[in-house]
Design a protein around this motif. Structure first.
Motif: not given
Ligand code: 3H9
Length: 697
Positions: A611-625, A678-687
């Motif tokens: 669920m979270v994986s696809e949610a992260a992609r939805v966010l990265a795609d700008g589908i959710a604000l 990719p968004l999760l990777r960025q988050m892990a890198e930047t905290g």
């Protein structure tokens, strides 16, 4: 002349009466400044020998809407709310609370610490603390039983239900109802307190009648219905202590309040409270919403009738069109039934229901009857060719300026908009079934949707008492796109060794009201089957495909409506369907799978990570604000457990790196499905967390 005791509190005197005025817009939340101001005002008025009585009221639309929730989880500054209550209760002059508008939680606790209570007719009162994961923590669990009894306090505190002035009067929570401006009522009531026509007394001095039967009843009920929630059980424990000495009860209440504050459930529930409000902030909100005085609905199936019911319940007239008279009759019957449900739930009177059905609902096969509607919502089945035809026709029929909306749950709104000459006035309004009950509406904004049309979608949702979330265009928008991804995991788990009932049970234990297989049965498996057949040609050939559901459907076992699906439905509780177990065994054998055991934790981890994986992609795609928009979609449209705050809040509790580790581990079994966003990777890198993104970080 009035004297400010803090930025939000002032007092004045008139004819021997001290008036304390609360002015912390919009709803007089009991912030530190308000608490400080009240204590200082009480002290000043007590020191004034000419003051014979005091009245306290709000200058905003509320008396006090409760503790300031935004202060929860931060260090609390003195005076704390229990101290404010004590200052009022121990005041040497009679104190009258004038309760108007929202008088909730800590607001009610302040009021019951006064020596008399007078309410205005529009009062909304109660102890909603459990809905935020806490308990009444300023003496409500101790003064409540003294004023209204143990059973009534248990009722208000464990349900969080809100009541009006009449019920409050009947319960003994208030002394009388008076109409007028709060200041006038305050002056008049204080005068009556002086001349004795309004009786005053300290709540703490009232006796408590022990009620072990009620305490037992509530404890048993909560153990059965809300075993996974924390604070309702603590309410019972605190209220049980009210028969002992007041100070000891207060001490226990304070301890339990902080136990609740420290619980993750409190954080989740408060996130859910603010999520509902956060999603109402969207880029087009500055645009002026159009007036909607009448609504057309095309299609009288479950969805169309549900939408019509929701609109009618909000007081707007509806014209519903269908293909033939039989379909119209069915739609009328469905709407009539939906409204009867509203009568049963106390949301509508029987008389009003009759008026709505006879005067506000028009049903017709003639679509030209929609020519006057300000907004038309199409709710026919999911076929682009059919939608095209409808939108082209509507464009010709509807008046200029009318908004044309589609309730499609996954089709491309841009493509639908291309069928009409008014693309700026085309928008997706995606309701969730049953539409007259579920609170979510996704407002799907196409490339050319005008800002005021978006604003109108939000305004309509508000009028309907629903929560609107802005979504971009993609297959399934926010909710169904994420659902169609993680729902596959439930099927994979079953193929690999879990049973449908084990998956359902694990997700219920996590907090969902129903598991995914029970939901499929409820929704009707034929609908998803039809969608799968439509999409078969475009499905990725490398994707793992589970045919169990197709085989169940081939037998006509579409779920509840067919009497069986994953479960068999009879008179008692549904039981697992052994014929489905046989199909699962056959499909496993066909795929060469040797089933293995899964723990409930493994099930939850896979389901939630998907669920979270696809949610992260939805966010990265700008589908959710923002992440909070995804949380709101799941809280209000998919029965996500409110005390967990939503999938993105859940993700933050796990952490980006831990989620990545999980995905990489699962990918060893199915690398096509389990891919790290990719968004999760960025988050892990930047905290950075999803909570940071909600704050704009
Ligand atoms: C408590 O009292 C604990 C105590 O027992 C113990 C303490 C020791 N705090 O909803 P709206 C904001 S627990 C901070 O859009 P409406 C809200 O976020 C508390 N802020 O308006 C919004 O801000 P924004 C028990 C609050 O007219 C703005 O006010 N009390 C609070 O549709 C307008 O709100 C409750 O659970 C608050 N307490 O509804 C009551 N309340 O504009 C919770 C509101 O920036 N509140 N805000 O988005 C409500 O139920 C509704 O807000 C209310 C007004 C009915 C009052």
């Amino acid at each position: 002349m009035s004297t400010q005791t803090s930025d939000t509190v002032s007092y004045e005197t008139e004819d021997g009466i001290g008036l304390i005025v609360l002015n912390n817009a919009p709803v007089n939340a009991a912030s530190h400044d308000l608490r400080r101001g009240i204590c200082a005002a009480v002290a000043s008025l007590e020191a004034d020998e000419t003051v014979r009585a005091i009245a306290i009221y709000g200058a905003t639309r509320a008396f006090i809407a409760g503790a300031d929730i935004s202060e929860f989880g931060k260090p609390i500054k003195s005076p704390i709310l229990p101290e404010v209550c004590l200052a009022l209760e121990n005041c040497t002059r009679p104190v009258v609370a004038v309760m108007h508008g929202a008088t909730l939680g800590g607001g009610l606790e302040v009021a019951i610490s006064a020596h008399a209570r007078v309410a205005l007719p529009g009062l909304l009162t109660g102890f909603p603390e459990v809905t935020l994961g806490v308990l009444p923590g300023s003496g409500g669990t101790q003064r409540g039983p003294r004023l209204i009894g143990i059973a009534a306090t248990l009722d208000l505190a464990t349900t969080g239900r809100r009541i009006g002035a009449d019920e409050a009067l009947k319960m003994g929570l208030i002394d009388r109802i008076a109409d007028g401006e709060p200041r006038d009522v305050a002056l008049a009531s204080a005068r009556e307190a002086i001349d004795g026509t309004l009786a005053t007394r300290r709540t703490v001095d009232l006796p408590v009648t022990p009620d072990p039967a009620a305490l037992g009843r509530y404890a048993d009920k909560l153990a059965e219905t809300q075993p996974h929630l924390f604070s309702p059980h603590k309410c019972v424990e605190a209220i049980a202590a009210s028969t002992g000495p007041f100070d000891q009860g207060m001490e226990l209440e304070r301890k339990l309040f902080f136990d609740c504050i420290d619980s993750p459930q409190r954080a989740g529930l408060i996130h859910a409270f603010f999520a509902e409000r956060a999603v109402s902030k969207f880029p087009e909100q500055g645009a002026q919403a159009r007036d909607i005085g009448s609504v057309g609905v095309i299609g009288g199936g479950t969805m169309g009738s549900g939408i019509a019911s929701a609109v009618l319940l909000a007081g707007l007239p509806v014209t519903l069109t269908e293909r033939d008279d039989d379909a119209l009759e069915r739609a009328r019957a469905t709407i009539g039934g939906n409204l009867a449900g509203a009568v049963k739930r106390g949301k509508l009177s029987e008389d009003k229901r009759a008026v709505i059905l006879s005067q506000m609902l028009t049903t017709t096969t003639d679509q030209s009857a929609l020519s006057d509607a300000d907004l038309v919502i199409e709710a026919v089945f999911e076929d682009m060719a059919v939608k095209h035809e409808i939108f082209t026709r509507l464009d010709g029929i509807c008046k200029p300026g009318a908004i044309l909306a589609s309730n499609t749950s996954y089709l491309d709104i841009n493509e639908i908009a291309a069928a009409a000459q008014r693309p700026a006035e085309i928008v997706g309004l995606h309701f969730f079934s049953p539409a007259h009950v579920m609170r979510l509406i996704e407002v799907v904004v196409a490339d050319r949707t005008a800002p005021d049309v978006v604003a109108t979608g939000f305004a309509l949702a508000k009028r309907l008492g629903k929560v609107a979330v802005r979504a971009g265009v993609c297959d399934g928008f926010i909710g169904n796109r994420i659902l169609s991804h993680y729902r596959k995991v439930a099927d994979y788990l079953v193929m690999d060794g879990a049973s449908p009932r084990q998956v359902d049970r694990a997700m219920i234990d996590f907090g969902f009201a129903m598991g995914p297989f029970a939901v499929s049965d409820l929704a009707g498996m034929d609908i998803a089957w039809a969608a799968r057949k439509r999409k078969a040609a475009t499905r990725d050939p490398d994707e793992r495909y589970v045919a169990v559901a197709d085989r169940i459907c081939e037998n006509g076992w579409f779920g509840r409506k067919a009497g069986q699906g994953y479960y068999i439905y009879g008179d008692g509780a549904p039981v697992p369907n052994p014929k489905v177990d046989a199909i699962i065994a056959e499909e496993r054998a066909r795929a060469g799978i040797r089933p293995r055991d899964f723990t409930d934790t493994e099930i939850v981890d896979r389901y939630m990570t998907a669920m979270v994986s696809e949610a992260a992609r939805v966010l990265a795609d700008g589908i959710a604000l923002r992440p909070v928009d995804i949380d709101a979609v799941f809280l209000f449209g998919y029965g996500f457990p409110r005390h967990r705050g939503g999938p993105m809040m859940y993700a933050d509790t796990i952490g980006a790196q831990a989620l990545i580790d999980r995905i990489e581990c699962f990918a060893a079994e199915d690398a096509q499905y389990w891919q790290v966003p990719p968004l999760l990777r960025q988050m892990a890198e930047t905290g950075r967390s999803f909570a940071d993104m909600n704050k704009g970080g």
